[in-house]
Structures are given as structure tokens and as C-alpha cells.
Design an enzyme around this catalytic site. Sequence first.
Site, PDB file in Angstrom:
ATOM      1  N   TYR A   1       0.867  -1.175  -0.078  1.00 29.78           N
ATOM      2  CA  TYR A   1      -0.070   0.069  -0.083  1.00 29.78           C
ATOM      3  C   TYR A   1       0.847   1.298  -0.082  1.00 29.78           C
ATOM      4  CZ  TYR A   1       0.850   0.368   4.983  1.00 29.78           C
ATOM      5  OH  TYR A   1       1.539   0.423   6.281  1.00 29.78           O
ATOM      6  N   CYS A   2       0.291   2.265  -0.403  1.00 30.34           N
ATOM      7  CA  CYS A   2       1.017   3.560  -0.637  1.00 30.34           C
ATOM      8  C   CYS A   2      -0.279   4.758  -0.429  1.00 30.34           C
ATOM      9  CB  CYS A   2       1.936   3.844  -1.808  1.00 30.34           C
ATOM     10  SG  CYS A   2       0.946   3.884  -3.234  1.00 30.34           S
ATOM     11  N   THR A   3       0.130   5.998  -0.872  1.00 30.45           N
ATOM     12  CA  THR A   3      -0.733   7.045  -0.375  1.00 30.45           C
ATOM     13  C   THR A   3      -1.822   6.941  -1.387  1.00 30.45           C
ATOM     14  OG1 THR A   3       1.107   8.515   0.190  1.00 30.45           O
ATOM     15  CG2 THR A   3      -0.983   9.558  -0.252  1.00 30.45           C
TER      16      THR A   3
END
Length: 614
Positions: free
Chosen positions: A218-220
Site C-alpha cells: 500500500y501507499c498514499t
Amino acid sequence: MSHNIDNNNSNPDQDQYGVLLYYKYAIIPDLDSLLAFYESNCNSLGLLGRVRLAPHGVNVTVGGELSSLESHIDAVKAISLFEGTDFKLASSHHPLNDKVAHECGFTSLSVRIVKELVTLSSHPLLNPPDISNAGRHLSAVEFHSLLQSAGKLLDEESPTDDKELVLLDARNLYETRIGKFHTPSVETLDPSIRQYSDLPSWIDENAEQLRGKHILMYCTGGIRCEMASAYVRSKGAGFENVFQLYGGIQRYLEQYPDGGFFKGKNFVFDHRISVGSSDENILGSCLLCGSSFDDYSSRCRCTHCRMLVLVCDSCRMEGAVYVCELCQKHSKGVSPLPSTEDGKIEVASPQFELKTLNSDTSVSPRPTWRHGTEYPRKLRILCLHGFRQNASGFKGRTASLAKKLKNIAELVFIDAPHQLLFIYQPTDASSPLQSCPPPLAENCRKKYAWLVAPDSCRSIEIDWKKADGPFDPLQYQQQTDGFDVSVSYLMTVFSQQGPFDGILGFSQGAAMAASICALRERLKGELDFRFGILCSGYALPSTEFQPGSINCPSLHIFGSDLGKDRQIANQASRDLALAFENGCSAIIEHDCGHIIPTRSPYIDEIKCFLQRFL
């Protein structure tokens, strides 16, 4: 895809402003036409922010009135290329902190063509990932359900044992400090990296920890996971089962306003700084006192690597020195630097003179802090003069700089390898001096260059050459020959007079130094240095640096638009600075013209940059 507005504000006046994020990986058939569309559309709608176009896709973060953002979305949707794009639109307050808005690029519109949408690595990868091999997308609901029931099946590819499931955060340390996913049943791996381009190295070093696992990334907003998940999968057997949170943390928090399994705040790259959930628990802590704190609005940075750090209101002081966790871990900070009451670093005057002769290869004695602690070895900096200059003249022109840096740096000056003819400007025909010959060459100091014009006269039989015309401030654009000779010459200098910690270049010397910075990895072992200082620099006409393509710590010093640098335009120096990877470069703009400024605050910023490497 829908673009429902995430309404985080109750004030109806503030709700008129918003922020839009989206990206799309697809082959762009005509980059110039798409660039023209974005410039025209965004300018007409009054949108500010960043638009990045690459041969393989688009990445956009813009802000403006909500009605304008919705009009922009409609216009983009009309282009078949963007079918299926996830437009993430959130209401927001207007940018209030000019400093933050400026840092995040929300005070102007920047539309640029780049080589990569996100820079996965600072150097060419042996096995570059193919975006078509990216990990499988999971919606926020699927991602949440999988964490909630870690042992249950998710179609035929899902984990069957909760011990095989692992979360991998693809963001930087300053982001994960204030928020990350946490669930007791699944381990969260935080690489603690300074910048995204460090992630492949972390994956390589921790491959065995990932092998055979079902990896949830996951990331922003999702874009960093696309390339990173493809990189993990490119490692082959044992790395097939990679999943990514579609829409990133932003979509997850929209789906789960209470935060769900995400604790803390989501760091964002716009004036909002971070976005939280209804859960007001603070995950971050002050670097100095350890109290709960997660507000980056003060923009405090590590003195050494310039990464953002958290310093609470009680601990924050003007001029204070901060050392981030990573620099402390790798002993770059060593110990807090002694300072005076006004927060400035104080060094005892050494009992020796700084040697700056270009033939001097000795290491000067170490001065000490006034408090008695031994000061680190002085930095040795190789200085490259500008066009039609020489080592002696450049040494004289930078005497004030050398004096003010004498406690931390030793400047070494050398002549460039290409000797130039002397140039004289004939006097007016009516002048009584018209018949006077130029002075004897032996009475003049020789002039040198790192690059010369292809048609320049190099005959050793001629001492003087009549000027072709009045001074041309754009002559540097014609100087393209002799680069290979200069590189070979510098290799000899490094071998005979090195080692050097850094390279300082002025004007054409800065252009040469920038190209050496770009070749740093390729020339490793022959030209080893740690940083570059580029003064009134520009990119060589024979090179086309892609934005963010040069991975070398650098300081760029150049005149502002009002600085009246007649030699090198502000935009040329600014474009060169943009070629260096974001996060490893710093910029000092001054109002002093075509020189290296040594008065405050400029000299203080130069010292601050150099102290990162002591």
C-alpha cells in the site's frame, strides 16, 4: 470511475476549494499534444499543482475550485486514453501556509514531460519491472476483509495461512512516522527509506523475508505500488503473490472514516500535509522529547539529509540543528553539535591557515569544537573554474568563500585542460589607440576551458585572436567539444591529488560538474565523491537530463530573476536543479549576479549543506 467528493470540512466557504489526484498507466501516443491539452485546460480553469507526463502514463495532483476540478475531470474523461481512471477528489481549505504550498508546488502550475512518473531507482536496474506485471488490485473493502479474516480465501490466489500474509508499506519514513496499517494478525514491514528510489535496494536486501509470502502493498494513492509490486514480482519464483491496495490509503479512509486498520494520519504531497480519520490518536512523536506529535507544518528538516522531521512546538528553536533517525543510526549525526545561545554552530578558530593551492594534497590538522570535542576531518572540495578563467583567478575570486569555510572545508583549485587563445576587442577607428598591438602573451595569465566551440581555433602558433563581435551572453550554448578530454583529465586529477569529498563548479565548471554527477555511478572507482555544489550552473547543450534523473546530493546556487546574472539565465540554472532527484538537492537563490555569494544568509545555507557530510 466515479469521483465522489470526500468532504472533510464543515465550513461551506472552505468547501469550494478542493484537491484532485489521479494517475493512469498507458502508452501515450502524442506527448506534446497531451501537454498542450493540460496547459490549456488547467490554465483556463485556474488549477495549480503538478502534472507529469511520460511515454507510459500520467500523474496529476492539482488544486482549485471544486467546480473547476469537476470540469477538468469531465474534459479528461472525454479522452479515451483515460477510460477507467480513478479520480480522487477531496474538498479542502484554501492553501493557508505559503511556505508549505510553495514546497508542494501549489503556488503555480507545472506541466512537464518526464522519463518516469515515479523514480523507482536512482540507477539503471538489471531487471527493470514491467508495469503490466504489477500486483493484483484489491479494493478498499477487499483489502480490509483480507486483514480482518487473514486466514480466509480470496479467490483462488488468496492466502490459506495467516502466517504467510505480510503488509509492505511502499512509502518513505517521514510518511510512515505519522500513520500506517496495523493489525495484530498481520506483520507490517516498514522499509524506513528516505526516498522511493531506495525501495528496490531494500527489497533486494530483504528478499528472503518476502519469499513465499502473500504480500499486501500500500501507499498514499496507489501509483508507487504499481511499479514496486511489479519489481517484487520480477524476482521470479516465490514472489508471485503480490497484491496492492487500489486507490491507496486515501480510498481506504474514504471507505472507513474511522480509520479501520489504518492508524494515524495519511501524509499527502499537497498543502493539506496530512489527512486523518475520525480516530484522533496520534502515532508520530517529537524527534527530541518523544511526546506525541504529528504536525509537519513547520517543515523542520534533518541537517544532514534534509528529510522532514517531527519537532514539537516546545522543542522547536530558530536555527536549531536536527538529526533524523536514519542519520543517527548511521552515525552521521554522531552527537548533537554544540551551539551558541542563538542556535548557531560554533567552532573554535584553528591555529593554522587554510591551504587552497591546487598542488596541495595534504590533509590539514583537525580543529576542535570550543567545547573540546574533536571536529571531523575537513572536507576536500575540488573547484572547477568557469570558461576563460584559470585556477589562480578562481582562487582569488573565491577567497572570501574559502575564508568563511576554513574550519570545515579545504578548497583545491585546478586549471581546465583546454587552453584558449587570448581575445582582444579592436578599438573604434577614431581612437588614437587603434594601432596599438595587443600585449605580449607571456605577460598574460593563460586562460582555460572545460569545453570549447567546435569551430574554435586551437593553433599553438597563434597567441591572440580578434573577437568575432561583442560579448554574447549565450556563447556557452555553442561550447560542446572536449568533454571526453576533460573527463579523462579529471580522472588523472582524482588519482594524483584525491581523494575529494565533493566537486564545486562555477558557470561552465558547474555544467561540467553536473555531467560528472550524472556519470557518478558509471565512473565509480575512478571519480569517487559524495556531493556537488553547482554555482550559476546549466546543463551542457550536448546533454538532455530528464527531471529527477541524477542521483547525487547537490547544492545549486544561482541568481534569482532579480539577480541580474548576465551570463547564465535563472531558468537555465533552475532546469539543471530539476534534473537532480527530488529530496537529494537543495537550492539557494540570491540577488548578487554572476558570483558565489558569501554574505548571510547565503553562507549559512552553504555551511548547513556541507555539515551533512562531516
